[in-house]
Design an enzyme around this catalytic site. Sequence first.
Site, PDB file in Angstrom:
ATOM      1  N   PRO A 180       0.824  -1.208   0.000  1.00  0.00           N
ATOM      2  CA  PRO A 180       0.000   0.000   0.000  1.00  0.00           C
ATOM      3  C   PRO A 180       0.858   1.259   0.000  1.00  0.00           C
ATOM      4  O   PRO A 180       1.903   1.326   0.650  1.00  0.00           O
ATOM      5  CB  PRO A 180      -0.794  -0.125   1.305  1.00  0.00           C
ATOM      6  CG  PRO A 180      -0.784  -1.582   1.626  1.00  0.00           C
ATOM      7  CD  PRO A 180       0.521  -2.100   1.128  1.00  0.00           C
ATOM      8  N   GLU A 181       0.396   2.255  -0.739  1.00  0.00           N
ATOM      9  CA  GLU A 181       1.124   3.515  -0.786  1.00  0.00           C
ATOM     10  C   GLU A 181       0.483   4.517   0.179  1.00  0.00           C
ATOM     11  O   GLU A 181      -0.514   4.224   0.839  1.00  0.00           O
ATOM     12  CB  GLU A 181       1.199   4.013  -2.228  1.00  0.00           C
ATOM     13  CG  GLU A 181       1.835   2.946  -3.138  1.00  0.00           C
ATOM     14  CD  GLU A 181       2.408   3.462  -4.436  1.00  0.00           C
ATOM     15  OE1 GLU A 181       2.813   4.633  -4.492  1.00  0.00           O
ATOM     16  OE2 GLU A 181       2.470   2.681  -5.399  1.00  0.00           O
TER      17      GLU A 181
END
Length: 292
Positions: free
Chosen positions: A2-3
């Site tokens: 996940p960013e």
Amino acid sequence: MPEGHTLHRLAAHFDKTFGGGAVRATSPQGRFADGAARIDGRVLVEGEAHGKHLFLGFDSGEWLRVHLGLYGAWSFGDADGERHLGAPRAMGTERVELNRDGDGFVVPPTPVGAVRVRLVNTGGWADLRGPSACEVITTDEKRAVQARLGPDPLRPDADPERAWHVINRSRTTIGALLMRQDVIAGIGNIYRAESLFRAGIDPMTSGRDLGRERWEPLWEDLTDLLRDGVRDGYIITTRPEHRPDPDAYPVPRPDTLYVCYRTGEPCRVCASPIAATELAGRTLYWCPGCQG
């Protein structure tokens, strides 16, 4: 992995659904039993994100720090019996029957899989699986973690000059620098490639050769893209003129990205084949035509 936008969405979700009330914490898997005991029964005061780190602050002055890594994910359930699966990955919902105990806390269903930590309150529950980091830390320890991170474009205290100070003096490629969390926190493989494409920057350009005239628009565009990700819940980097059906947005579609995962396919702008190579441990995508 996940960013940054995902972690900020998670922090906001915890604020909304758990903030201001007591939380019961357990470790169904058993690997986090001691940590869970330290925050069990405490009031969750705030959720905070910095880059790819999620911090949940409790009235004891301690924080639960979570880094999801490549495989970690939160899943949530609420008191009306609907279970929301797979945050940050959308995987639909399923109906479950819920009860409450004598103190009004939700009695969630039996955990499925290796749940590292389960948080429960009067409105629902949250399960964490597969994180690369999950620990209870003090405020000083939290500050030490954040001191090692670069500016997060989504935070009000972000200072792009800190990142520029590193980039402007580095022989390392900008494609590699953007993946360093001590340079800019929260940027991952997708935002790296897509932002460089949108800026028309060759990812192999060294930091010291980038120039402020290209750095400042790059930072601004990264900030805008991350904010859009927080709002929409997924990454869309293509501009309306490069989408077959711009009125269909925001809806996840195959044409939401310019270069990522499109090796050999024609560029949406110049039709050159999208190239790929490994850089900084991940596959880097770019267009030789637009970024040459």
